[in-house]
Design a protein around this motif. Structure first.
Motif, PDB file in Angstrom:
ATOM      1  N   GLY A   1     -15.097  41.016  28.090  1.00 56.27           N
ATOM      2  CA  GLY A   1     -15.552  39.543  28.780  1.00 56.27           C
ATOM      3  C   GLY A   1     -15.500  38.257  27.709  1.00 56.27           C
ATOM      4  N   ALA A   2     -16.190  38.565  26.821  1.00 54.65           N
ATOM      5  CA  ALA A   2     -16.058  37.438  25.734  1.00 54.65           C
ATOM      6  C   ALA A   2     -14.929  36.980  25.221  1.00 54.65           C
TER       7      ALA A   2
ATOM      8  N   THR B   1     -17.212  23.897  24.274  1.00 54.99           N
ATOM      9  CA  THR B   1     -17.611  24.388  23.097  1.00 54.99           C
ATOM     10  C   THR B   1     -17.719  25.891  23.193  1.00 54.99           C
ATOM     11  N   ILE B   2     -17.483  26.616  22.256  1.00 55.52           N
ATOM     12  CA  ILE B   2     -17.530  28.309  22.449  1.00 55.52           C
ATOM     13  C   ILE B   2     -18.354  28.400  21.156  1.00 55.52           C
TER      14      ILE B   2
ATOM     15  N   VAL C   1     -19.521  31.064  25.902  1.00 59.07           N
ATOM     16  CA  VAL C   1     -18.272  30.408  26.337  1.00 59.07           C
ATOM     17  C   VAL C   1     -18.691  29.531  27.323  1.00 59.07           C
ATOM     18  N   GLY C   2     -18.629  28.266  27.072  1.00 56.96           N
ATOM     19  CA  GLY C   2     -19.207  27.204  28.013  1.00 56.96           C
ATOM     20  C   GLY C   2     -20.838  27.585  28.263  1.00 56.96           C
ATOM     21  N   HIS C   3     -20.898  27.707  29.682  1.00 56.08           N
ATOM     22  CA  HIS C   3     -22.260  27.920  29.938  1.00 56.08           C
ATOM     23  C   HIS C   3     -22.739  29.472  30.137  1.00 56.08           C
ATOM     24  N   ALA C   4     -21.634  30.471  29.639  1.00 55.54           N
ATOM     25  CA  ALA C   4     -21.861  31.578  30.078  1.00 55.54           C
ATOM     26  C   ALA C   4     -22.020  32.688  28.736  1.00 55.54           C
ATOM     27  N   TRP C   5     -23.289  33.373  28.645  1.00 55.53           N
ATOM     28  CA  TRP C   5     -23.529  34.157  27.360  1.00 55.53           C
ATOM     29  C   TRP C   5     -23.052  35.722  27.606  1.00 55.53           C
TER      30      TRP C   5
ATOM     31  N   ALA D   1     -25.913  20.052  20.867  1.00 54.17           N
ATOM     32  CA  ALA D   1     -26.581  20.872  21.613  1.00 54.17           C
ATOM     33  C   ALA D   1     -27.541  21.763  20.792  1.00 54.17           C
ATOM     34  N   ASN D   2     -28.846  21.987  21.121  1.00 55.10           N
ATOM     35  CA  ASN D   2     -29.986  22.700  20.316  1.00 55.10           C
ATOM     36  C   ASN D   2     -29.994  23.833  20.671  1.00 55.10           C
ATOM     37  N   GLU D   3     -29.388  24.851  19.923  1.00 56.02           N
ATOM     38  CA  GLU D   3     -29.311  26.248  20.423  1.00 56.02           C
ATOM     39  C   GLU D   3     -29.525  27.099  19.036  1.00 56.02           C
TER      40      GLU D   3
END
Length: 591
Positions: free
Chosen positions: A205-206, A312-313, A322-326, A587-589
């Motif tokens: 998927g990724a 951003t990936i 990927v985007g907003h998907a983990w 983005a703070n991740e």
């Protein structure tokens, strides 16, 4: 009448706990142990010295030993340190914490008092005198990813657990061996812990999502990060670059993650600190493929990076966004291997070319300025060099240097402990004695750990060491309210005389204050055939451009509501740089 059975050979005696630990670590590549001797650790040190395949590398103190292990792990992928209980292990702790922050697997092995003394709550030396023996392991806990106290019964299983943890998380682990346990035979060995693998569905998927995002993007680029190096994935990341044709940039902590001589390299991306062409290309790209980077303060130009999360990936250590998907349970190495074979080849992307090398200014009797110094240092580097640049103006000044093919750049961007670089350079040189190690450090940092210079000569190493003497802590002067505050001053050492006092007989040493003297010293250092130690004297406020940009970015660096009107730039002591282009945070991740 039957004959007596033939005598059977005696069963081989099981290894002792310390033999098992050292033997397993040797199997995964640990052959050198930095450390300082201590009585509770004598059984460990004796076992290291008795094994012809291992080497005990004595350090001047435990903090230096931890920093040296840090530098060694940056080159070899992992390292080890041996300390004694209490003062020894706590002395190493700041260096171990730095290795944790910067993802360096270090096996910290410490000797403890006997189990009998612990059971009796005896008041023994190296304790707090309260009969408690677990204080120090608990103090260490936040700075390691796993810890254990070895017994004969758990030795094999716990050793395997800690090896797996260190390699999986790429962070330090803590192993304590009571002194009366070290020579006891272990219970039956345990099998190694199986390596964790990607979840096949999540991996597919990724990868599919990344391939689709890159294929749809009109412009795209890659930001390879430090975890690429820590995980030993340089070749896989380079294969992704080569297969896809995508341009790449790196942030400060990630400098030289991939070869800067590669034709797809476009330069450094540091938010508002970046060259304008690089900043516009990265921030304007439809797709940014980040691989193992960290959006920290210095990596993002004091939080001035503008990276749209939706475009951003992030390929991280054990998961991917990927985007907003983990996508959880996805290993970075597996993602890179798949992308190299599936990303579309892009021939329509033309990123900016790296900024041409700046020619050194001034010469002859001109005093050394930042504009004259840093371009000369950049030009001094050669292919395959190991460059270790200290936290502060040294590393910020060298960030703009174009690293030659095969060379590597090391600094401590996240942990940022001054004094790290000198022993770290020693560790790096021990890890790769066939390569040239170049150390650039400041006078303030050097005073913390300068005694480790003697270790280079003791082990036959020939580094090139530059000590920037600008009369104090310049990086602090650029950040604090009063640059002339007494806490930024130092004792006036005669730095160029240190190597002789520290036993470095025959080294080339020099003190230079003019460009002509510096040029002559650089020429001599290239050909002297010995270690070289050069003290470079500049004015107190002589700072490179990136350091000046840091000064002007204190508002975003510290989250202050408005930019300060203090410091050396405001006082007219250094040129005022261009103001930053906004304070929007990346983005703070995690990762």
């Amino acid at each position: 009448m039957s004959k007596d059975p033939s005598p059977q050979p005696a069963a081989e005696a099981p290894p002792t706990t310390v033999q098992y630990v050292l033997g397993r670590l040797r199997q995964i590549g640990v052959t050198d142990y930095f450390g300082v001797p201590g009585d509770f650790a004598f059984p460990i040190s004796d076992a290291i010295c008795a094994d012809p395949g291992l080497r005990f590398i004595g350090s001047c103190n435990e903090l230096n030993a931890a920093y040296a292990a840090d530098g060694y792990a940056r080159i070899r992928g992992l390292a080890a340190i041996s300390t004694t209980f209490g003062p020894g292990e706590l002395g190493a702790l700041p260096g171990i914490a730095g290795a944790y922050a910067e993802h360096l697997p270090i096996f910290h092995i410490t000797g403890r008092p006997t189990r009998a003394a612990q059971a009796a709550r005896a008041i023994v030396h190296h304790t707090l005198g309260d009969g408690e023996f677990d204080h120090f392991r608990r103090m260490t806990a936040p700075a390691v990813c796993a810890s254990t106290i070895i017994t004969p019964e758990n030795c094999a299983s716990e050793t395997e657990r800690l090896i797996a943890a260190a390699l999986y998380d790429r962070r330090p682990v803590y192993m304590a061996i009571p002194s009366d346990v070290a020579d006891r035979p272990i219970a039956p060995p345990a099998p190694p812990v199986a390596e964790r693998r990607s979840d096949p569905a999540a991996l597919e998927g990724a990868v599919a999502a990344i391939v689709d995002a890159v294929a749809r993007a009109k412009t795209a680029c890659i930001l390879p990060g430090i975890l690429v190096v820590r995980l030993g994935l340089r070749s896989r990341a380079t294969a992704v670059i080569d297969a896809s044709g995508l341009p790449f940039a790196t942030m400060l902590m990630d400098k030289a993650t991939l070869d800067e001589a590669h034709p797809s390299y476009i330069g450094m991306y540091e938010g508002a600190w970046s060259d304008e062409g690089v900043r516009e290309y990265v921030e304007g790209a439809d797709c940014v493929l980040a691989i193992g980077g960290l959006p920290s303060d210095f990596n993002t130009g004091a939080f001035t990076a503008r990276l749209d999360r939706s475009r951003t990936i992030n390929v991280l250590h054990h998961r991917t966004r990927v985007g907003h998907a983990w996508y959880e349970g996805v290993e970075m190495g597996d993602v890179l291997a798949a992308l190299a074979g599936r990303l579309p080849r892009r021939t329509d992307l033309a990123g900016p070319r790296p900024v041409a090398a700046v020619e050194p200014r001034d010469g002859g009797e001109d005093r050394i300025t930042a504009a004259g110094l840093y371009p000369r240092w950049a030009r001094f580097l050669r292919p395959d060099d190991i460059l270790v640049a200290e936290t502060g103006t040294s590393s910020l000044g060298m960030a703009s240097a174009r690293m030659p093919a095969g060379s590597t750049f090391h600094n401590q961007t996240l942990w940022g402990a001054i004094g790290w670089a000198t022993p770290a350079a020693f560790g790096a040189a021990m890890a790769a004695p066939d390569r040239r190690t170049v150390l650039i450090t400041g006078d303030g940092s050097h005073q913390l750990t300068a005694q480790e210079v003697g270790q280079f000569h003791r082990f036959g190493l020939k580094p090139i060491i530059f000590v920037l003497n600008n009369d104090g802590y310049l990086i602090e002067r650029l950040l604090c309210k009063d640059p002339d505050a007494r806490y930024n001053d130092l004792a006036p050492w005669r730095y160029h005389e240190l190597p002789r006092a520290l036993g470095c007989d025959g080294w080339y040493t020099a003190r230079v204050a003019t460009c002509g003297e510096l040029d002559a010293a650089l020429d001599r250092a290239r050909t002297c055939g010995t270690g070289a130690y050069i003290e470079v004297v500049t004015d107190r406020y002589e700072a490179p451009p990136t350091a000046l940009k840091l000064h002007e970015s204190t508002r975003t660096l510290y989250g202050e509501p408005s930019a300060p009107s203090h410091g050396p730039a405001a006082a007219g002591r250094v040129p005022t740089p261009v103001a930053d282009r906004g304070g929007r945070r990346a983005a703070n991740e995690a990762g």
